[in-house]
Scaffold this active site. Structure first.
Site, PDB file in Angstrom:
ATOM      1  N   ASP A  17       1.043  -1.361  -0.063  1.00  0.00           N
ATOM      2  CA  ASP A  17      -0.050   0.045   0.042  1.00  0.00           C
ATOM      3  C   ASP A  17       0.849   1.338  -0.002  1.00  0.00           C
ATOM      4  O   ASP A  17       2.055   1.127   0.182  1.00  0.00           O
ATOM      5  CB  ASP A  17      -0.856   0.019   1.244  1.00  0.00           C
ATOM      6  CG  ASP A  17      -2.197   1.010   0.804  1.00  0.00           C
ATOM      7  OD1 ASP A  17      -2.190   1.748   0.025  1.00  0.00           O
ATOM      8  OD2 ASP A  17      -3.161   0.679   1.550  1.00  0.00           O
TER       9      ASP A  17
HETATM   10  C1  BGC Z   1      -5.014   3.165  -0.107  1.00  0.00           C
HETATM   11  C2  BGC Z   1      -5.127   2.266  -1.187  1.00  0.00           C
HETATM   12  C3  BGC Z   1      -4.848   2.676  -2.372  1.00  0.00           C
HETATM   13  C4  BGC Z   1      -3.697   3.526  -2.479  1.00  0.00           C
HETATM   14  C5  BGC Z   1      -3.243   3.867  -3.957  1.00  0.00           C
HETATM   15  C6  BGC Z   1      -3.808   4.134  -0.028  1.00  0.00           C
HETATM   16  O1  BGC Z   1      -3.728   5.286   0.759  1.00  0.00           O
HETATM   17  O2  BGC Z   1      -4.855   2.509   1.199  1.00  0.00           O
HETATM   18  O3  BGC Z   1      -6.348   1.521  -1.229  1.00  0.00           O
HETATM   19  O4  BGC Z   1      -4.809   2.001  -3.541  1.00  0.00           O
HETATM   20  O5  BGC Z   1      -3.515   4.507  -1.616  1.00  0.00           O
HETATM   21  O6  BGC Z   1      -3.987   5.185  -4.277  1.00  0.00           O
END
Ligand code: BGC
Length: 768
Positions: free
Chosen positions: A295
């Site tokens: 993530d």
């Molecule tokens: C989120 C993810 C997301 C990623 C990319 C993160 O802050 O937890 O779900 O896919 O950002 O945007």
């Protein structure tokens, strides 16, 4: 494969050689890929590419640059040129993406294309209901179609890879991200996870107009302590296997090409450095062959977790745990080379991590078609057929929670007051990760009701109250949410009075209350689930007028509507229903469409009951309404509305529930049949749900578990026999006592009906 051979027969020997090592497109002129290449072909191509790559270039493939986060402009371009980036995220629009891709293809040594990722979770230009809303349809075909349209629009705009589906089981509505998933149940969650993977990826990875799916957040994010975003999850082994991992397993089985690790600690080990999750479960137990991305910033985040000592240690822990790609933190880029030089990790380990990333790029056809056609998106964004599907999706996600005094369907005559802060707020029709949506395209509830009733009835509107987040959302700007000017005290009073006045002079009132879209989603956790602001007061004042009153609840989570459930005649939960939400909900209000949504999550009476979920274990004194049981002494322990619940304008009656054989051997399937009849006056769809309970075993079993469902459409008076199969998979579970999956002998209860409180019962025995 004839297709490929024909293409490279026309090429010079040099071009052919370059194509074979992946330096030139195999079939640069081809418009579509007719069939997927075989595994052997893909692997051979990856191997020849790897042979060409330096260690630095290999590490570059493991790096995903987050545009706008410390990167941008010349620095980003330079990193791409040096082969230092395998992927980019948070960039919008085909032109911007093509520009960066051109650097990778034309200026980097090996011309390896970038893979672009973005969160496409409930649509791209055309926005569909939020995932929790889509889950309320229990309609897996619809969900596949919806995600296929989302994929088509996103792919047209240059995106290759969506960070979706989010399949985290969530049993705590305080957690903001409950809106991104399919609710509380592993069986429903697994079915929806598969449907989404099918929708995003199509029949195979690389199918035209589709995306690579990324299943997230692996795993256990939905169990965050107290529902606080990013907080630690403590999940016992049995719950992990039986509940939280199940939708992930299903998505892997459906062929999802990538996974995303979660932010939080799972049982004290951050998911991004969690070898048990990334190796033992994902690769060894499930045979996953794709790649895992962290993530955002979560590799680096392992330092603040108090897990990794420093960036090099974070990179070491992530790569050795099985994490392929570092999203945004650049910890891999800055540390992996050093780790190889120190011989803490080998180049072979780096290669193993790169392999599936290159494989997906090949499968997606990116070497052949690295660029997006910049004219395409304008032709298909918000296309009429996409909007039509968005309207159908909105209709099917409506959960009718209450309907007394024949309030609904609404007749088309007589004046209607449409009141509430969400009645005419286009930004709140859609929610989290809808940055590409044009809010002006969103049909609000007011507009939908006007479109439907405007010709025959007087429709008036008053906002009544204003609601705001106490701490503004970090995502407001990203989601293009415009700042709203706060009302003065005087304006507050005036607007409130106007709403009451309007209600008084109208024949009927439709109140649209709930939460702003910014109140759920990431960083959208909250400590209580009350109606925010002055909404409850306004609701009580308007209800006291004793007019026919319909409450439309707009939210990304179940909220406290216990008072309304006792005092308002008709209530429907509509979540954030998307671009066509206003029209879709109006169709249901007037009865042109019969509501058929069912709750994918238990609806608590208030926050004090959380967590509350239907598949809990029994206690030594299971709860009843009285006596020495496991109940609260100050309130009911039962939720307001059970999992699976949702009414219709017609009635369905279940009968003749029977099992084909009342005794079977372990491993032998059980066939269950039930008759369902539409006993009301309208055609309607019903989701018939089958629940089981294993009465005894090596471990205690939940009071009920969903193990089958079917959505059927029946005309008034029509009847149908439904057949369900309970096979080995439905009857097995992970036993804490055995520390393994078991299929046990014993007695089983079966219920089939319209929600998790279904009464119609039968039973069967499993013998050794
Ligand atoms: C989120 C993810 C997301 C990623 C990319 C993160 O802050 O937890 O779900 O896919 O950002 O945007």
């Amino acid at each position: 494969m004839r297709f490929h051979r024909q293409k490279y027969r026309r090429r010079s020997p040099l071009a052919l050689m370059m194509a074979l090592v992946g330096m030139l497109p195999f079939h640069a002129n081809a418009q579509t890929k007719a069939t997927p290449p075989s595994d052997a072909q893909v692997q051979a191509r990856v191997s020849s590419l790897l042979k060409q790559m330096t260690l630095t270039e290999k590490i570059g493939q493991l790096n995903q640059l987050g545009a706008g986060f410390g990167m941008g402009g010349a620095q980003t371009d330079d990193t791409i040129r040096k082969g230092g980036a395998g992927s980019i995220l948070w960039v919008n629009g085909a032109e911007a993406l093509n520009r960066m891709q051109r650097i990778a293809i034309e200026k980097s040594r090996l011309h390896i294309p970038l893979i672009y990722g973005l969160d496409v979770i409930h649509g791209y230009n055309t926005i569909f209901p939020i995932p929790l809303g889509l889950a309320s349809s229990w309609d897996t075909n619809l969900i596949t179609q919806v995600q296929a349209v989302a994929a088509k629009e996103a792919r047209a705009d240059g995106i290759h890879w969506t960070f979706s589906p989010m399949v985290d089981i969530a049993r705590d509505p305080r957690w903001g991200r409950i809106m991104e998933g399919a609710g509380e149940d592993p069986y429903l969650g697994a079915a929806i996870a598969k449907a989404q993977v099918r929708g995003f990826q199509g029949p195979y990875i690389g199918a035209p107009d589709h995306l690579l799916a990324c299943v997230k957040h692996f795993a256990g994010y939905g169990a965050a302590d107290g529902g606080r975003d990013y907080d630690s999850s403590y999940i016992p082994e049995s719950q992990l296997w039986n509940v939280y991992l199940e939708p992930f397993r299903a998505a892997a089985e459906a062929g999802a090409g990538s996974f995303m690790s979660a932010y939080m600690d799972l049982n004290d080990v951050p998911a991004t450095g969690n070898r048990f999750l990334l190796q033992d479960v994902l690769r060894k137990a499930w045979g996953f062959k794709g790649f895992v991305v962290s993530d955002a910033f979560s590799v680096q985040g392992m330092i603040t977790h108090g897990f990794a000592a420093n960036p090099a240690d974070a990179a070491y822990r992530a790569i050795t745990a099985g994490l392929n790609m570092d999203m945004a933190s650049q910890t891999y880029l800055q540390n992996l080379e050093g780790l190889v030089k120190q011989k803490r990790i080998s180049e072979a380990q780096i290669e193993a991590a790169v392999r599936p990333i290159l494989e997906m790029k090949i499968r997606l056809g990116l070497f052949e078609h690295p660029y997006a056609d910049v004219t395409k998106i304008a032709k298909i964004a918000n296309a009429p057929e996409h909007r039509k599907l968005a309207r159908i999706a909105a209709q099917r996600t409506v959960v009718l929670l209450k309907n007394t005094k024949n309030i609904l369907p609404l007749s088309k005559e007589g004046s209607v007051a449409v009141i509430g802060p969400l009645a005419n707020s286009s930004a709140d029709m859609t929610s989290f990760w809808a940055g590409q949506a044009a809010y002006k395209e969103n049909v609000t509830f007011l507009q939908g009701i006007k479109n439907k009733l405007g010709a025959s009835a007087q429709v008036d509107y008053a906002q009544g109250v204003q609601i705001t987040r106490t701490i503004p959302s970090f995502f407001d700007a990203i989601m293009q949410r415009k700042p709203v000017e706060k009302w003065s005290k005087a304006q507050e009073e005036e607007e409130y009075a106007q709403a009451l006045e309007l209600a008084k002079r109208s024949d009927r009132v439709v109140m649209v209350l709930g939460e702003l879209a910014s109140m759920s989603g990431e960083l959208g956790s909250q400590s209580n689930i009350e109606l925010p602001g002055n909404q409850q007061r306004l609701l009580e004042d308007i209800a006291s007028l004793d007019k026919p009153l319909v409450l439309i609840v707009v939210s990304g989570r179940p909220i406290n509507i216990t008072w309304a459930s006792e005092h308002v005649s008709a209530i429907m939960a509509v979540w954030h229903p998307g671009t066509e939400g206003g029209n879709g909900i109006a169709d249901v209000l007037v009865g042109e469409i019969n509501p058929s949504g069912k709750l994918p999550v238990t609806w608590p009476r208030h926050a004090g009951q959380i967590p509350t979920y239907y598949a809990h274990n029994l206690t030594h004194q299971p709860e009843t309404d009285k006596g020495f049981t496991s109940r609260y002494w100050d309130d009911s322990s039962f939720p307001l509305y059970p999992f699976g619940y949702g009414l219709s304008y017609t009635t369905f009656t279940y009968s003749n529930l029977k099992v084909q054989k009342s005794t079977v051997k372990v491993g032998e399937p059980v066939t269950v049949q039930v008759d369902i009849a539409n006993t009301g006056r309208y055609v309607g769809a019903e989701v018939a749900q089958l629940y089981i309970h294993q009465r005894s075993g090596s471990a205690s079993r939940p009071v009920r578990q969903l193990k089958g469902f079917k959505r059927v459409i029946l005309k008034a008076g029509a009847k149908q026999t439904l057949t369900f199969k309970l096979g080995k998979d439905e009857l097995k579970y992970w036993s804490s006592a055995e520390r393994n999956w078991v299929n046990e002998a014993g007695s089983f209860d079966v219920w089939v009906g319209g929600d998790s409180n279904a009464k119609l019962h039968t039973e069967f025995k499993v013998v050794p």
